[in-house]
Design a protein around this motif. Structure first.
Motif, PDB file in Angstrom:
ATOM      1  N   GLY A  98       0.765  -1.234   0.000  1.00 26.34           N
ATOM      2  CA  GLY A  98       0.000   0.000   0.000  1.00 26.34           C
ATOM      3  C   GLY A  98       0.797   1.285   0.000  1.00 26.34           C
ATOM      4  O   GLY A  98       0.216   2.365   0.134  1.00 26.34           O
ATOM      5  N   GLY A  99       2.128   1.195  -0.148  1.00 29.55           N
ATOM      6  CA  GLY A  99       2.923   2.418  -0.184  1.00 29.55           C
ATOM      7  C   GLY A  99       2.981   3.114   1.161  1.00 29.55           C
ATOM      8  O   GLY A  99       2.695   2.526   2.205  1.00 29.55           O
ATOM      9  N   LYS A 149      -4.431  -1.461  -2.795  1.00 23.97           N
ATOM     10  CA  LYS A 149      -4.580  -2.298  -1.603  1.00 23.97           C
ATOM     11  C   LYS A 149      -6.041  -2.373  -1.170  1.00 23.97           C
ATOM     12  O   LYS A 149      -6.563  -3.467  -0.888  1.00 23.97           O
ATOM     13  CB  LYS A 149      -3.718  -1.749  -0.467  1.00 23.97           C
ATOM     14  N   LEU A 150      -6.707  -1.245  -1.134  1.00 22.35           N
ATOM     15  CA  LEU A 150      -8.113  -1.233  -0.725  1.00 22.35           C
ATOM     16  C   LEU A 150      -8.982  -1.983  -1.727  1.00 22.35           C
ATOM     17  O   LEU A 150      -9.912  -2.708  -1.336  1.00 22.35           O
ATOM     18  CB  LEU A 150      -8.595   0.206  -0.561  1.00 22.35           C
ATOM     19  N   LYS A 201      -2.130   6.516  11.754  1.00 24.65           N
ATOM     20  CA  LYS A 201      -2.044   7.156  10.448  1.00 24.65           C
ATOM     21  C   LYS A 201      -0.923   6.569   9.595  1.00 24.65           C
ATOM     22  O   LYS A 201      -0.510   7.165   8.599  1.00 24.65           O
ATOM     23  CB  LYS A 201      -1.849   8.666  10.617  1.00 24.65           C
ATOM     24  N   VAL A 202      -0.462   5.385   9.976  1.00 22.92           N
ATOM     25  CA  VAL A 202       0.603   4.700   9.240  1.00 22.92           C
ATOM     26  C   VAL A 202       0.003   3.524   8.477  1.00 22.92           C
ATOM     27  O   VAL A 202      -0.760   2.728   9.049  1.00 22.92           O
ATOM     28  CB  VAL A 202       1.705   4.213  10.209  1.00 22.92           C
ATOM     29  N   VAL A 203       0.365   3.397   7.198  1.00 25.15           N
ATOM     30  CA  VAL A 203      -0.170   2.322   6.370  1.00 25.15           C
ATOM     31  C   VAL A 203       0.108   0.976   7.026  1.00 25.15           C
ATOM     32  O   VAL A 203       1.221   0.705   7.469  1.00 25.15           O
ATOM     33  CB  VAL A 203       0.446   2.377   4.953  1.00 25.15           C
ATOM     34  N   VAL A 233      -9.222   2.635   7.944  1.00 22.61           N
ATOM     35  CA  VAL A 233      -9.820   2.167   6.690  1.00 22.61           C
ATOM     36  C   VAL A 233      -9.301   0.778   6.320  1.00 22.61           C
ATOM     37  O   VAL A 233     -10.037  -0.060   5.789  1.00 22.61           O
ATOM     38  CB  VAL A 233      -9.590   3.187   5.550  1.00 22.61           C
ATOM     39  N   GLU A 234      -8.030   0.491   6.631  1.00 21.99           N
ATOM     40  CA  GLU A 234      -7.465  -0.827   6.333  1.00 21.99           C
ATOM     41  C   GLU A 234      -7.960  -1.884   7.305  1.00 21.99           C
ATOM     42  O   GLU A 234      -8.310  -3.006   6.893  1.00 21.99           O
ATOM     43  CB  GLU A 234      -5.940  -0.764   6.381  1.00 21.99           C
ATOM     44  N   THR A 235      -7.962  -1.570   8.578  1.00 25.29           N
ATOM     45  CA  THR A 235      -8.395  -2.572   9.555  1.00 25.29           C
ATOM     46  C   THR A 235      -9.871  -2.908   9.367  1.00 25.29           C
ATOM     47  O   THR A 235     -10.277  -4.062   9.512  1.00 25.29           O
ATOM     48  CB  THR A 235      -8.117  -2.106  10.993  1.00 25.29           C
ATOM     49  N   GLU A 236     -10.670  -1.909   9.009  1.00 24.73           N
ATOM     50  CA  GLU A 236     -12.090  -2.160   8.736  1.00 24.73           C
ATOM     51  C   GLU A 236     -12.262  -3.000   7.480  1.00 24.73           C
ATOM     52  O   GLU A 236     -13.124  -3.890   7.424  1.00 24.73           O
ATOM     53  CB  GLU A 236     -12.829  -0.833   8.615  1.00 24.73           C
TER      54      GLU A 236
END
Length: 261
Positions: A110-111, A125-126, A167-169, A174-177
């Motif tokens: 995800g950069g 990634k999303l 706030k770290v990729v 948004v990622e964990t959800e």
């Protein structure tokens, strides 16, 4: 019958063949799933693996990036290798061993910028996670295990500092959800946390740390999930932290789980 499955982002299977052989000799999993092999399938060094009894191999890969492989010492048939997000980029492969379907995923990292508009890699990634969710909603898995470097540390205690990594990729909401939506869509059980429910738990430590072990700024990016029909029979889970300290290591540690099939 017990089936022990291990997952490991090896960060170049050819470069790190010696430690893969060490792991197989010392731990003897029935199945080893590798990610980030960085090798065309035909150039994976199979001779040494076969000498240790791992004669069944399925793989997809390219020189220098991505790549997934499954090594098994029990008979295995290939099930599929899905081109996620319409890309033939070797991020998924699945095999069937003893009637168990094993999905091996390498989710995009995800950069560095957690913003779809500013960072195409984060958007990929999303989208990848959304496609996983849609797949398992449409085809509810049974007698299946999902493993791999999912590149998300979902729980607060899956990272060294929840507050500092929000706030770290890899640990953004948004990622964990999105990862939780994938898990729920397939009815998957997080087997590692089922067996190790409390406390900090990591499978990755950055190469950037001068002393990774002392700093211990880890994240749990590598996962083992199972459908309920197998999760109930899962008997043991382990993360082999000490392997991160082997000579010329991957920055990931192997994750193990044993199932009664």
């Amino acid at each position: 019958m017990a089936l022990t499955i291990a997952t490991w982002n090896i960060n170049s299977v050819r470069l790190r063949e010696p430690i893969v052989l060490d792991l197989l000799q010392q731990e003897g999993p029935d199945v080893l799933c590798l990610q980030e092999c960085k090798s065309p399938a035909e150039k994976i060094p199979l001779e040494g693996f076969r000498a240790l009894g791992y004669g069944h191999v399925i793989a997809r890969g390219f020189k220098g990036y991505n790549g997934v492989a499954i090594l098994s010492r029990r008979p295995m048939e290939e099930v599929c290798a899905r081109p996620m997000c319409g890309r033939e980029d070797a991020r998924h492969i699945a095999g069937r061993v003893e009637g168990v379907t094993i999905h091996n995923f390498y989710v995009p990292a995800g950069g560095d910028v957690p913003d779809r508009a500013a960072n195409e890699k984060f958007g990929h990634k999303l989208d990848f996670l959304a496609e996983m969710r849609g797949w398992f909603e449409a085809e509810r898995p049974e007698r299946a295990v999902l493993v791999g470097d999912l590149n998300v540390a979902p729980r607060e205690d899956d990272v060294w500092s929840h507050r500092q990594l929000l706030k770290v990729v890899s640990h953004t909401p948004v990622e964990t959800e999105a990862l939780e939506a994938v898990r729920a869509a397939g009815g998957w059980t997080d087997v590692t946390r089922r067996h190790l429910p409390e406390g900090k738990l990591y499978s990755w430590w950055s190469y950037r740390a001068r002393d990774w072990d002392a700093a211990d700024k880890g994240r749990r990016l590598d996962h083992v999930w199972a459908t309920p029909d197998l999760a109930e029979g899962a008997s043991e889970s382990r993360i082999l932290r000490h392997v991160r300290g082997w000579e010329k290591p991957s920055d990931h540690a192997p994750v193990f789980a044993t199932f009664e099939t």
